[in-house]
Design an enzyme around this catalytic site. Structure first.
Site, PDB file in Angstrom:
ATOM      1  N   PHE A   7       0.864  -1.173   0.000  1.00  0.00           N
ATOM      2  CA  PHE A   7       0.000   0.000   0.000  1.00  0.00           C
ATOM      3  C   PHE A   7       0.905   1.229   0.000  1.00  0.00           C
ATOM      4  CE2 PHE A   7      -4.599   0.643   1.446  1.00  0.00           C
ATOM      5  CZ  PHE A   7      -5.100  -0.397   0.692  1.00  0.00           C
ATOM      6  N   GLN A  53      -8.586  14.130   4.417  1.00  0.00           N
ATOM      7  CA  GLN A  53      -7.893  13.401   3.346  1.00  0.00           C
ATOM      8  C   GLN A  53      -8.722  13.304   2.068  1.00  0.00           C
ATOM      9  OE1 GLN A  53      -6.876   8.941   3.630  1.00  0.00           O
ATOM     10  NE2 GLN A  53      -4.905   9.976   3.553  1.00  0.00           N
ATOM     11  N   HIS A  76      -8.770  11.185  -1.197  1.00  0.00           N
ATOM     12  CA  HIS A  76      -8.209   9.951  -1.746  1.00  0.00           C
ATOM     13  C   HIS A  76      -7.933  10.170  -3.223  1.00  0.00           C
ATOM     14  CE1 HIS A  76      -7.635   5.793  -2.863  1.00  0.00           C
ATOM     15  NE2 HIS A  76      -7.727   5.418  -1.601  1.00  0.00           N
ATOM     16  N   LEU A 107     -15.069   4.776  -4.309  1.00  0.00           N
ATOM     17  CA  LEU A 107     -13.640   4.581  -4.101  1.00  0.00           C
ATOM     18  C   LEU A 107     -13.083   3.440  -4.948  1.00  0.00           C
ATOM     19  CD1 LEU A 107     -11.165   5.335  -2.271  1.00  0.00           C
ATOM     20  CD2 LEU A 107     -11.750   3.282  -1.003  1.00  0.00           C
ATOM     21  N   GLU A 141      -6.645   1.888  -2.899  1.00  0.00           N
ATOM     22  CA  GLU A 141      -5.210   2.015  -3.127  1.00  0.00           C
ATOM     23  C   GLU A 141      -4.608   0.641  -3.431  1.00  0.00           C
ATOM     24  OE1 GLU A 141      -3.432   4.979  -0.583  1.00  0.00           O
ATOM     25  OE2 GLU A 141      -2.011   3.471   0.105  1.00  0.00           O
ATOM     26  N   ARG A 177      -0.877   9.412   0.182  1.00  0.00           N
ATOM     27  CA  ARG A 177      -2.088   9.865  -0.496  1.00  0.00           C
ATOM     28  C   ARG A 177      -2.090  11.360  -0.799  1.00  0.00           C
ATOM     29  NH1 ARG A 177      -6.734   6.192   2.467  1.00  0.00           N
ATOM     30  NH2 ARG A 177      -6.044   4.302   1.414  1.00  0.00           N
ATOM     31  N   HIS A 203     -12.395  11.799   1.575  1.00  0.00           N
ATOM     32  CA  HIS A 203     -12.353  10.404   1.993  1.00  0.00           C
ATOM     33  C   HIS A 203     -12.291  10.184   3.504  1.00  0.00           C
ATOM     34  CE1 HIS A 203     -11.542   6.152   1.618  1.00  0.00           C
ATOM     35  NE2 HIS A 203     -10.374   6.250   2.206  1.00  0.00           N
ATOM     36  N   ARG A 208      -3.240  10.455   6.716  1.00  0.00           N
ATOM     37  CA  ARG A 208      -3.335   9.049   7.108  1.00  0.00           C
ATOM     38  C   ARG A 208      -2.779   8.152   6.010  1.00  0.00           C
ATOM     39  NH1 ARG A 208      -7.006   4.692   6.143  1.00  0.00           N
ATOM     40  NH2 ARG A 208      -8.543   5.919   5.018  1.00  0.00           N
TER      41      ARG A 208
HETATM   42  C1  LIG Z   1     -14.867   3.589   0.755  1.00  0.00           C
HETATM   43  C2  LIG Z   1     -13.908   3.509   1.890  1.00  0.00           C
HETATM   44  C3  LIG Z   1     -12.902   2.558   1.902  1.00  0.00           C
HETATM   45  C4  LIG Z   1     -12.012   2.470   2.945  1.00  0.00           C
HETATM   46  N1  LIG Z   1     -11.021   1.520   2.917  1.00  0.00           N
HETATM   47  C5  LIG Z   1     -10.165   1.430   3.957  1.00  0.00           C
HETATM   48  C6  LIG Z   1      -9.134   0.443   3.961  1.00  0.00           C
HETATM   49  O1  LIG Z   1      -9.008  -0.348   3.027  1.00  0.00           O
HETATM   50  N2  LIG Z   1      -8.306   0.393   5.013  1.00  0.00           N
HETATM   51  C7  LIG Z   1      -8.418   1.232   6.071  1.00  0.00           C
HETATM   52  O2  LIG Z   1      -7.654   1.111   7.010  1.00  0.00           O
HETATM   53  N3  LIG Z   1      -9.397   2.165   6.101  1.00  0.00           N
HETATM   54  C8  LIG Z   1     -10.257   2.285   5.067  1.00  0.00           C
HETATM   55  N4  LIG Z   1     -11.238   3.250   5.091  1.00  0.00           N
HETATM   56  C9  LIG Z   1     -11.433   4.029   6.311  1.00  0.00           C
HETATM   57  C10 LIG Z   1     -12.160   3.193   7.345  1.00  0.00           C
HETATM   58  O3  LIG Z   1     -13.031   2.307   6.714  1.00  0.00           O
HETATM   59  C11 LIG Z   1     -12.971   4.038   8.303  1.00  0.00           C
HETATM   60  O4  LIG Z   1     -12.192   5.082   8.784  1.00  0.00           O
HETATM   61  C12 LIG Z   1     -13.433   3.214   9.480  1.00  0.00           C
HETATM   62  O5  LIG Z   1     -14.122   2.079   9.033  1.00  0.00           O
HETATM   63  C13 LIG Z   1     -14.294   3.987  10.446  1.00  0.00           C
HETATM   64  O6  LIG Z   1     -14.792   3.112  11.424  1.00  0.00           O
HETATM   65  P1  LIG Z   1     -15.549   3.638  12.716  1.00  0.00           P
HETATM   66  O7  LIG Z   1     -15.844   2.455  13.549  1.00  0.00           O
HETATM   67  O8  LIG Z   1     -14.811   4.743  13.317  1.00  0.00           O
HETATM   68  O9  LIG Z   1     -16.894   4.270  12.158  1.00  0.00           O
HETATM   69  P2  LIG Z   1     -18.047   3.759  11.174  1.00  0.00           P
HETATM   70  O10 LIG Z   1     -17.807   2.410  10.635  1.00  0.00           O
HETATM   71  O11 LIG Z   1     -18.290   4.854  10.233  1.00  0.00           O
HETATM   72  O12 LIG Z   1     -19.275   3.607  12.150  1.00  0.00           O
HETATM   73  C14 LIG Z   1     -19.946   4.696  12.717  1.00  0.00           C
HETATM   74  C15 LIG Z   1     -21.079   4.178  13.543  1.00  0.00           C
HETATM   75  O13 LIG Z   1     -21.642   5.232  14.296  1.00  0.00           O
HETATM   76  C16 LIG Z   1     -23.030   5.193  14.209  1.00  0.00           C
HETATM   77  N5  LIG Z   1     -23.525   6.551  14.419  1.00  0.00           N
HETATM   78  C17 LIG Z   1     -23.055   7.685  13.867  1.00  0.00           C
HETATM   79  N6  LIG Z   1     -23.769   8.735  14.310  1.00  0.00           N
HETATM   80  C18 LIG Z   1     -24.701   8.253  15.141  1.00  0.00           C
HETATM   81  C19 LIG Z   1     -25.745   8.852  15.927  1.00  0.00           C
HETATM   82  N7  LIG Z   1     -25.970  10.157  15.912  1.00  0.00           N
HETATM   83  N8  LIG Z   1     -26.517   8.042  16.663  1.00  0.00           N
HETATM   84  C20 LIG Z   1     -26.326   6.710  16.674  1.00  0.00           C
HETATM   85  N9  LIG Z   1     -25.349   6.109  15.976  1.00  0.00           N
HETATM   86  C21 LIG Z   1     -24.555   6.869  15.230  1.00  0.00           C
HETATM   87  C22 LIG Z   1     -23.317   4.628  12.847  1.00  0.00           C
HETATM   88  O14 LIG Z   1     -24.595   4.069  12.806  1.00  0.00           O
HETATM   89  C23 LIG Z   1     -22.224   3.586  12.740  1.00  0.00           C
HETATM   90  O15 LIG Z   1     -22.650   2.410  13.382  1.00  0.00           O
HETATM   91  C24 LIG Z   1     -12.129   3.358   4.028  1.00  0.00           C
HETATM   92  C25 LIG Z   1     -13.127   4.314   4.022  1.00  0.00           C
HETATM   93  C26 LIG Z   1     -13.990   4.420   2.956  1.00  0.00           C
HETATM   94  C27 LIG Z   1     -14.992   5.522   2.950  1.00  0.00           C
END
Ligand SMILES: Cc1cc2nc3c(=O)[nH]c(=O)nc-3n(C[C@H](O)[C@H](O)[C@H](O)COP(=O)(O)OP(=O)(O)OC[C@H]3O[C@@H](n4cnc5c(N)ncnc54)[C@H](O)[C@@H]3O)c2cc1C
Ligand code: SF4
Ligand code: SF4
Ligand code: FES
Lengths: 586, 232
Positions: free
Chosen positions: A117, A238, A240, A250, A253, A284, A351, A396
């Site tokens: 990556f 960020q 992407h 997306l 990468e 990135r 992103h 990141r």
């Molecule tokens: C398309 C894409 C591809 C990616 N690929 C990669 C990768 O290959 N490798 C990598 O390391 N990272 C990657 N990332 C980044 C990574 O996926 C995210 O940063 C990470 O998954 C975020 O996880 P999280 O648990 O913080 O939040 P999220 O998975 O976004 O979860 C947020 C949670 O909060 C809840 N929530 C939010 N607001 C409220 C509210 N007001 N009330 C109740 N519930 C609420 C939602 O329902 C959800 O359950 C990618 C991101 C994207 C967009």
């Protein structure tokens, strides 16, 4: 009003929230997980490429090299104690996931498949490393589903499709839970908790073209700001390099990790000029700037010369089908092209929210109090994309976010367990804080009122303003206008209205509350960006093109009450020598 | 472009009805979800549906589109006959408009113990799995729990409390096929009896609608085969 009591309230059921929940349920504490969508619909499900850990399955590797790459990638704004902690914990985090059932892709010897990556090196800046553990290009899906499944096994208590409005406190400012409502029927509940963990994900909906899901509206960031907690480093957003041009989906990468590369309108392999060594696998921010520069200088592709091409066809159909089946499907569905035959039009796309709620490496939310820059807020934790530990600093590295959410989701849970052992009783809620939260919720019940702008109109304007004024390249004028425009939108939002006043699955109300939160994030982002007169990582100023460590190697803190403040970077790692700032070349 | 959308809000409507909408200026390649979002933003804020990722990976927006279940976010409107008729997933209680109550669906998912069970002590590193063993999970693990299949299955409509339905059975198969899992016997035993598994009459509706191209019928067949071999 209904009240429920739990040891811990977790807001968010993405990878961060679910990893913490599992740890807490398995420790026999009572946990409530509140999520505005059914857990497996959280945005973690969309992560494609994978998760970093120095396993040495493919190339020689160790955590210290991973740490170096992360510090360098962060443009020296990352906190080195947290980065060391994360990189050391990474292999264990991956093995745990594997034990939870994650169907990682495999190597011939039966171990976990790893791909190269961006920004990964061996030996502190030497040859390319292959550090990203992957389940094809559906790693987030594999991780999120496995974590949810393990939580079913652990009997975690879920509040699915409940919306968290605001944090609740006692008179001393200790956080004691949150006000939430059931989206199905509008019922409002006060969830009282000895500890509250915010794991609400990022705010990618700030921008018009984004890789992020519609639910990524920075709710936890809004809640924190309204609770008087400043947001850290929000100017670092960020972009992407490879979102599908104009659409935003997306292309991981990992596509470049598997051997894909970018070409401009002249058919030139453009990254050779910008990053002679790492080429398409530079960081990135570097690749995004390169693409934006090519397009700006008239070397784009297509009739409007407004994008570049990502070439994969030379990899052959077999590799693409085996390693990148998901993005192949996405291209066929949304572009009608098969990347095994035709290059993909791409452009930098919003992103990832590097900034967020400031925490230490135990996941405790920390705020400046008098002379202490980082004093824990009693009872409040944050983990995942909504938090700013800060392991990503100004930029990141791909594959470090899944790692971040899992490592710090777990670390926060472990600290919570200790906290619960010492704090066995629920404290008394300040009823005023409930009233305040109710006000923020009921502000949208305006029966009979018919004037005022609509939520969707203001939201669209906000996203357009952010895209125009706070994008890959920034400067004084553009940012200044951006600040004014966002401030004005924030004022207009006060008079906005919704027509839908039903108590049943009122998505209009949800969207209104989400816009309240997005607006908070926009204010923090644009103000912090305007103030930072240097270029670092993803924050690139045309009028201040150099990194300025003397004045700016510090974290921004933005609060609603007092605007901007700053605190030092934690440059001292846990056990190894600190990596001093150096020029960043790839 | 013309749309006919199922509307029902128990707060105000005595019974469900179909509402007409019309959108101008359809962009090329527009998906149904984008059209619904535009209807909601520009014409009628009260129209309610679930959505999140917008790219077919979160499983939020399963609905019945011109008579066939699918995800709105990956259904191009240009390919649909007009007026495009949009209804909630069939056979489930409607909460509001296009939103159905998925509780039963999730319960059946939970009923198949959808988690890896390993009884031996865990090693310090990963449990080994060869690429060939891992390949057996392809076509099984990618399910996004959208519910399109189960709510298209006649056996599921008629015996929702007894027949587990294609989505849950696909999950069962995902763990049965996993070389790391050590609960094969229990898993198969749990599916015994005339209903849970054997109500599938291989009508294949599930396969036709799955937006991820998965094949629950085959998974069900594979489980049946395993049961037969086991009972010998
Ligand atoms: C398309 C894409 C591809 C990616 N690929 C990669 C990768 O290959 N490798 C990598 O390391 N990272 C990657 N990332 C980044 C990574 O996926 C995210 O940063 C990470 O998954 C975020 O996880 P999280 O648990 O913080 O939040 P999220 O998975 O976004 O979860 C947020 C949670 O909060 C809840 N929530 C939010 N607001 C409220 C509210 N007001 N009330 C109740 N519930 C609420 C939602 O329902 C959800 O359950 C990618 C991101 C994207 C967009
Ligand atoms: S094949 Fe079986 S599971 Fe699929 S629709 Fe038919 S009866 Fe239902
Ligand atoms: S098998 Fe296919 S249709 Fe059924 S729930 Fe899974 S993804 Fe949806
Ligand atoms: S919105 Fe996620 S699958 Fe359609």
């Amino acid at each position: 009003m209904k009240r429920r009591q739990f040891d811990t309230l977790i807001i968010g059921a993405g990878g961060g929230g679910l990893r913490a929940a599992l740890q807490l349920s398995n420790a026999d504490t009572s946990v409530a997980v509140v999520s505005k969508v059914f857990p497996t619909r959280s945005h973690t499900v969309a992560a494609q490429g994978g998760m970093n850990a120095a396993l040495s399955n493919v190339t020689q590797d160790n955590w210290h090299w991973h740490m170096f790459d992360t510090v360098k990638g962060s443009d020296y704004l990352g906190d080195q104690d947290a980065i060391e902690y994360m990189c050391r914990a990474a292999p264990k985090a991956v093995y745990e996931l594997e034990h939870f059932g994650v169907p990682f892709s495999r190597l011939d010897n039966g171990s976990i498949y790893q791909r190269p990556f961006g920004g990964q090196s061996q030996n502190f800046g030497g040859d390319q490393a292959a550090r990203t553990c992957a389940a094809a290009d559906r790693t987030g899906h594999a991780i999120l589903h496995s974590l949810y499944q393990q939580n079913i096994h652990a009997k975690t208590h879920f509040f699915d499709e409940y919306f968290a409005v605001d944090l609740l406190k006692d008179e001393e400012g200790h956080v004691l839970g949150a006000l939430v409502f059931n989206i199905h029927d509008g019922e409002i509940i006060v969830i009282e908790a000895k500890t509250t963990l915010l794991a609400t994900g990022g705010a990618g909906q700030l921008f018009r073209t984004t890789t992020n899901a519609l639910i990524n509206t920075g709710d936890g960031l809004g809640m924190a700001l309204r609770a008087g907690i400043p947001l850290q480093d929000m100017e670092f957003f960020q972009f992407h390099p490879t979102g599908i041009a104009g659409r935003g989906m997306l292309i991981t990468e990992g596509a470049r990790g598997e051997g894909g590369y970018l070409v401009n309108g002249d058919g030139e392999r453009l990254m050779e000029r910008y990053a002679p060594k790492a080429k398409d696998l530079a960081s990135r921010d570097v690749v995004s700037r390169a693409i934006a520069t090519e397009v700006r200088d008239g070397r784009g592709c297509g009739p409007n010369k407004d994008h570049v091409m990502l070439k994969l066809d030379h990899l052959g159909e077999a590799v693409i089908q085996k390693r990148l089946p998901g993005i192949r499907q996405t291209c066929i569905t949304f572009l009608g092209i098969d990347p095994a035959e035709t290059p993909i039009p791409v452009f930098p796309t919003a992103h990832y929210t590097m900034g967020g709620i400031p925490t230490n490496r135990y996941g405790q939310v920390v705020v400046p109090v008098k002379d202490t820059p980082e004093e824990p807020v009693f009872g409040l934790y944050a983990a995942g994309e909504c938090a700013c530990v800060s392991v990503h600093g100004a930029n990141r590295l791909g594959g470090n976010s899944l790692l971040d959410i899992l490592v710090f989701g777990r670390a926060a849970a472990n600290h919570i367990i200790e906290h619960l052992a010492e704090n066995r009783y629920h404290l008394t809620m300040d009823e005023n804080s409930i009233d305040k939260a109710m006000e923020n919720l009921q502000r949208w019940d305006q029966k009979g009122k018919t004037d005022g702008e609509s939520v969707s109109q203001l939201r669209d304007e906000l996203k357009a303003v952010m895209e125009e004024h706070c994008s890959v390249f920034r400067n004084e004028d553009v940012l200044k206008q951006g600040v004014e425009k966002v401030e004005q939108l924030a004022r207009r939002l006060k008079d906005a209205r919704i027509d839908d006043q039903s108590s049943v699955f009122n998505t209009a109300k949800v969207e209104a509350l989400e816009l309240d939160n997005l607006m908070c994030c926009a204010l923090a982002t644009i103000h912090s960006a305007y103030a930072r007169t240097e270029s670092r990582g993803a924050h690139s100023r045309m009028d201040y093109t150099e990194r300025d460590d003397k004045h700016w190697m510090r974290h921004s803190l933005y609060s609603l009450e007092s605007g901007l403040d700053y605190k030092p970077v934690r440059t001292k790692p846990m056990s190894v020598d600190s990596f001093p700032p150096k020029p960043r070349v790839y | 472009m013309k749309f006919k959308v199922y509307r029902y809000n128990p707060d105000v409507d005595a019974k469900p009805y179909m509402q007409d909408y019309e959108l101008e200026d359809i962009e090329p390649g527009m998906m149904l979800l984008a059209a619904l979002l535009r209807i909601k933003d520009e014409l009628d804020e009260t129209l309610s549906f679930r959505r999140s990722c917008g790219e077919g990976v979160c499983g939020s927006d399963g609905m019945n589109i011109n008579g066939t279940n699918g995800l709105a976010c990956i259904s191009p409107v240009a390919e649909l006959k007009q007026p495009i008729e949009v209804r909630p997933l069939p056979g489930q209680p409607v909460v509001r408009d296009l939103i159905v109550d998925m509780d039963q669906f999730y319960q059946q998912y939970r009923a198949v113990k959808p988690y890896l069970i390993v009884k031996d002590p865990m090693p310090e590193v990963e449990l080994p799995q060869t690429p060939e063993q891992r390949e057996k999970l392809d076509g099984l693990y990618e399910c996004i729990l959208c519910g399109c299949c189960s709510t298209a299955c006649p056996s599921f409509w008629w015996n929702p409390d007894k027949f587990l339905g294609p989505a849950a059975l696909l999950q069962a198969s995902r763990f049965i096929e996993d070389s790391r899992d050590q609960a094969l016997d229990e898993r198969l035993a749990d599916l015994e009896g005339p209903f849970k598994l054997f109500r599938c009459h291989t009508i294949m509706n599930c396969v036709q609608v799955c937006p991820k191209g998965l094949n629950p019928t085959k998974a069900i067949g594979d489980i049946k085969k395993k049961m037969v071999t086991r009972s010998l």
